[in-house]
Write a protein that holds these residues in place. Sequence first.
Motif, PDB file in Angstrom:
ATOM      1  N   LEU A  62       0.831  -1.210   0.000  1.00  0.00           N
ATOM      2  CA  LEU A  62       0.000   0.000   0.000  1.00  0.00           C
ATOM      3  C   LEU A  62       0.864   1.258   0.000  1.00  0.00           C
ATOM      4  CD1 LEU A  62      -2.880  -1.074   2.408  1.00  0.00           C
ATOM      5  CD2 LEU A  62      -3.067  -0.579  -0.035  1.00  0.00           C
ATOM      6  N   VAL A  63       1.966   1.191   0.756  1.00  0.00           N
ATOM      7  CA  VAL A  63       2.877   2.353   0.792  1.00  0.00           C
ATOM      8  C   VAL A  63       3.453   2.595  -0.608  1.00  0.00           C
ATOM      9  CG1 VAL A  63       5.104   3.189   1.684  1.00  0.00           C
ATOM     10  CG2 VAL A  63       3.453   2.117   3.236  1.00  0.00           C
ATOM     11  N   THR A  64       3.860   1.497  -1.277  1.00  0.00           N
ATOM     12  CA  THR A  64       4.435   1.637  -2.632  1.00  0.00           C
ATOM     13  C   THR A  64       3.416   2.250  -3.589  1.00  0.00           C
ATOM     14  OG1 THR A  64       5.777  -0.312  -2.235  1.00  0.00           O
ATOM     15  CG2 THR A  64       5.559   0.371  -4.514  1.00  0.00           C
ATOM     16  N   ILE A 124       1.170   9.358  -5.585  1.00  0.00           N
ATOM     17  CA  ILE A 124       1.730  10.704  -5.345  1.00  0.00           C
ATOM     18  C   ILE A 124       2.565  11.137  -6.559  1.00  0.00           C
ATOM     19  CG2 ILE A 124       3.394  11.997  -3.924  1.00  0.00           C
ATOM     20  CD1 ILE A 124       2.388  10.209  -1.556  1.00  0.00           C
ATOM     21  N   VAL A 125       3.354  10.191  -7.089  1.00  0.00           N
ATOM     22  CA  VAL A 125       4.183  10.487  -8.265  1.00  0.00           C
ATOM     23  C   VAL A 125       3.295  10.934  -9.426  1.00  0.00           C
ATOM     24  CG1 VAL A 125       5.606   9.389 -10.070  1.00  0.00           C
ATOM     25  CG2 VAL A 125       6.108   8.978  -7.671  1.00  0.00           C
ATOM     26  N   THR A 126       2.199  10.185  -9.622  1.00  0.00           N
ATOM     27  CA  THR A 126       1.290  10.515 -10.723  1.00  0.00           C
ATOM     28  C   THR A 126       0.729  11.923 -10.548  1.00  0.00           C
ATOM     29  OG1 THR A 126       0.668   8.195 -10.679  1.00  0.00           O
ATOM     30  CG2 THR A 126      -0.683   9.624 -12.042  1.00  0.00           C
ATOM     31  N   LEU A 127       0.274  12.220  -9.345  1.00  0.00           N
ATOM     32  CA  LEU A 127      -0.300  13.547  -9.087  1.00  0.00           C
ATOM     33  C   LEU A 127       0.751  14.630  -9.298  1.00  0.00           C
ATOM     34  CD1 LEU A 127      -2.467  12.748  -5.932  1.00  0.00           C
ATOM     35  CD2 LEU A 127      -3.269  13.233  -8.253  1.00  0.00           C
ATOM     36  N   SER A 179      10.863   5.006  -7.053  1.00  0.00           N
ATOM     37  CA  SER A 179       9.807   3.987  -7.107  1.00  0.00           C
ATOM     38  C   SER A 179      10.404   2.592  -6.975  1.00  0.00           C
ATOM     39  CB  SER A 179       9.051   4.069  -8.433  1.00  0.00           C
ATOM     40  OG  SER A 179       8.541   5.351  -8.592  1.00  0.00           O
ATOM     41  N   PHE A 180      11.554   2.403  -7.586  1.00  0.00           N
ATOM     42  CA  PHE A 180      12.231   1.108  -7.489  1.00  0.00           C
ATOM     43  C   PHE A 180      12.606   0.833  -6.030  1.00  0.00           C
ATOM     44  CE2 PHE A 180      16.320  -1.151  -7.368  1.00  0.00           C
ATOM     45  CZ  PHE A 180      15.964  -2.331  -7.983  1.00  0.00           C
ATOM     46  N   LEU A 181      13.099   1.861  -5.361  1.00  0.00           N
ATOM     47  CA  LEU A 181      13.497   1.668  -3.958  1.00  0.00           C
ATOM     48  C   LEU A 181      12.286   1.300  -3.106  1.00  0.00           C
ATOM     49  CD1 LEU A 181      16.111   4.551  -3.595  1.00  0.00           C
ATOM     50  CD2 LEU A 181      16.513   2.108  -3.964  1.00  0.00           C
ATOM     51  N   PHE A 182      11.153   1.958  -3.376  1.00  0.00           N
ATOM     52  CA  PHE A 182       9.923   1.611  -2.653  1.00  0.00           C
ATOM     53  C   PHE A 182       9.539   0.151  -2.928  1.00  0.00           C
ATOM     54  CE2 PHE A 182       9.213   6.068  -1.812  1.00  0.00           C
ATOM     55  CZ  PHE A 182       8.517   6.044  -0.623  1.00  0.00           C
ATOM     56  N   LEU A 183       9.670  -0.240  -4.184  1.00  0.00           N
ATOM     57  CA  LEU A 183       9.295  -1.614  -4.551  1.00  0.00           C
ATOM     58  C   LEU A 183      10.234  -2.616  -3.886  1.00  0.00           C
ATOM     59  CD1 LEU A 183       7.275  -3.109  -6.499  1.00  0.00           C
ATOM     60  CD2 LEU A 183       9.215  -3.345  -8.016  1.00  0.00           C
TER      61      LEU A 183
END
Lengths: 295, 424
Positions: free
Chosen positions: A218-220, A226-229, A250-254
């Motif tokens: 969910l955090v990812t 947020i990135v999209t917005l 995004s990769f780090l989040f993933l």
Amino acid sequence: MIERIQILCFAASYGVALALEISRLGFRSAVRGVLLWGFSVAGFLAQTLYLWHRTRLADGPLSSPFDWYLLAAWLLVLAYLVLAYWRPASAIGLFLLPLVLGLIVVAALLADRTPLAVNRATRAWGALHGGFLLFGTVAVFIGFATGVMYLVHAYRLKHKLPQRRGLQLPSLEWLERVNSRAISLAIVMLLLGVISGAVLNTVRPELPWSDPIVVSSLVTVAWLVIVTLFVVVYRPARQGRKVAYLTVASFLFLVFSLGAALVLNTKHAGLPEQPTDPARAARSAPLEFERRGAA
Amino acid sequence: MKVRMVGCSHHNASLELRERLAFNPLQTKAALQRFRLTFPQTEAVLLSTCNRVEVYTAVDAPDEGPSHEQVAEFLAGFHGVSLYEVFDDLFERTGDDAVRHLFSVAASLDSMVLGEPHILAQVKQAYQLAMQENSTGPLTHAIFQAAVKVARRVTNETSLHQKRVSIPSVAVAEFAAQVFEQFDDKRVLVIGAGEMADETLRYLREAGARQVTIVNRSYERARELAQQWEGRVAPWDDLLSELVRADLVVSTTGAAQPVVTLANYQQIEAQRFQRPLFVLDLAIPRDFEPAIGQCLQVYLYSLDDLKAACDRNRRERDAEMPRALAIIEDETARFMADLHHRSTGPIIQQLKRGWQTPKEEELRRLFNKLPQLDERGRAEVEQAFDRLLNKLLHPPLETLRDESRHGIPHALLDAFKRLFQLMD
């Protein structure tokens, strides 16, 4: 013969292919291109056969974390082969093959996890959930690789450094295009993956909503929203280095989300158990199965 | 067989002389027709580019065909120039030197800009034109087709052609192409309308650039350049607003002060929304203040940056030259051996035919004596005779082939004629 194919076979092929990619930096060779293709394609074929064989033994290609990671690596290799075919002079493998090997290593680490529960009612939702997350993950990985390539290339051009032999990269425009498309695809896929996961858990509640995998996913996804917005609202974020930075983040989040499965106590992919059914044993302990197959 | 080349190039003749002797395609056609009428037994190809005018002739009999003087006279006469004015500037290559020269020309080893790609197309065009005018023959076919193959081999086996050395070509092919994937949707802004702008536009146009805007203090000169490259002209006062729209800028003015200062750029920076801007500042002194290069998404390259890349390429290309020359030598030797061997063809044919008749007579006699032989047996005997004949002919033919590597083996051919009583 298929039973004798082990993870080591294709991992070693990819390893040699990566070593050949690295050797581009040092010297020129007329046969390297052929060897590179030979090892990459051989590894890809071996992995394809291995996965196909697994589908006959296990409940499906996405039935365990082990298979899921191997399938993600397989898709990434497919992307590598396509890109390398279109841009043979570019050092794309230098950035993609380490990710492939990383996924295979994680798969091997998760080999003793139990398969995901299979139930007729949840099979379709499970496949959708796994499939969306799989494609989303591969898209993030491709976005990450092209994002890093973009940053390296932009740095070199900005500082007027000569193009190093063996480290030829595609144009910034191409990298940016692939990068932004990959991140767009990843957002859609991961969002659908999380939604299908929520449906799955509602139909057949097996996981607590506070499970670390659920929370980290969910955090990812929240980050990607947020990135999209951010991209929609802030026009400069639609191109250039900002897209690259966003995909790397995004990769780090993933990685954080996927890493949770490795280190945290989660029910999403069951912890090792001692199965009694031979078929289940094959699904849950592929490395053990390989050892027996090879013997 | 005699191959000859007479002509002039940038190595030995001035631009004025090359211009006086140059042929446009229509003139080339007319010249080839006239050449064919004057020397009907001679094959000819005329290669005329801005750097060279060369006539390649080939003739079967070594003592036939036009001499150096005759070709020179033909060239001068066609253009109405006195032979004495041009003769000293025309050089000649014959035999393997002529073949080696054509191979080097086609592979762009003899070009003013080493490795430039256009010359191969020009060589092909010259050959095609000669074919259309029926002035080619087996020898020129062989030489020009081999030249195209050699040029491709040099391109494939060396990196000579990948290394550009002229500033505009390096700017476009090595720097702009690393930022942009395609140029047809990019807005090109040219500031100034000098020679460098013109040359850079040529390369950009080849790369696919279509949307060109020219800004120059002299509106008239800008309009001329815009007409030439199908671009549009913008007033000098619109420079900054054009900069907002541009993706790629080529600046070549002769201004003593920067045309675009950091303060100017900062005025418009926000309007660009960090779109990449690639600036080729080819002016001395610079048109763009160097600090602009530090701004986000700006890739600013000055003449010094490009010169450094050109010099680096030149060094790398020089290092490739020995490999390219080795290919030319190898291919020339192979081609000449084939050519010489070809000249032994009639003798070989005669030799084979000479042995064929006795073989057939002997077979006929044998089959008459052995009527019980069935079809299969006859075929076996025929094959045995053929094998024997091939084995007998193999050593002399091999010797002939070996000797052909060093030139037409006249003495050996003579010996063959006498030994086997072959007729001319």
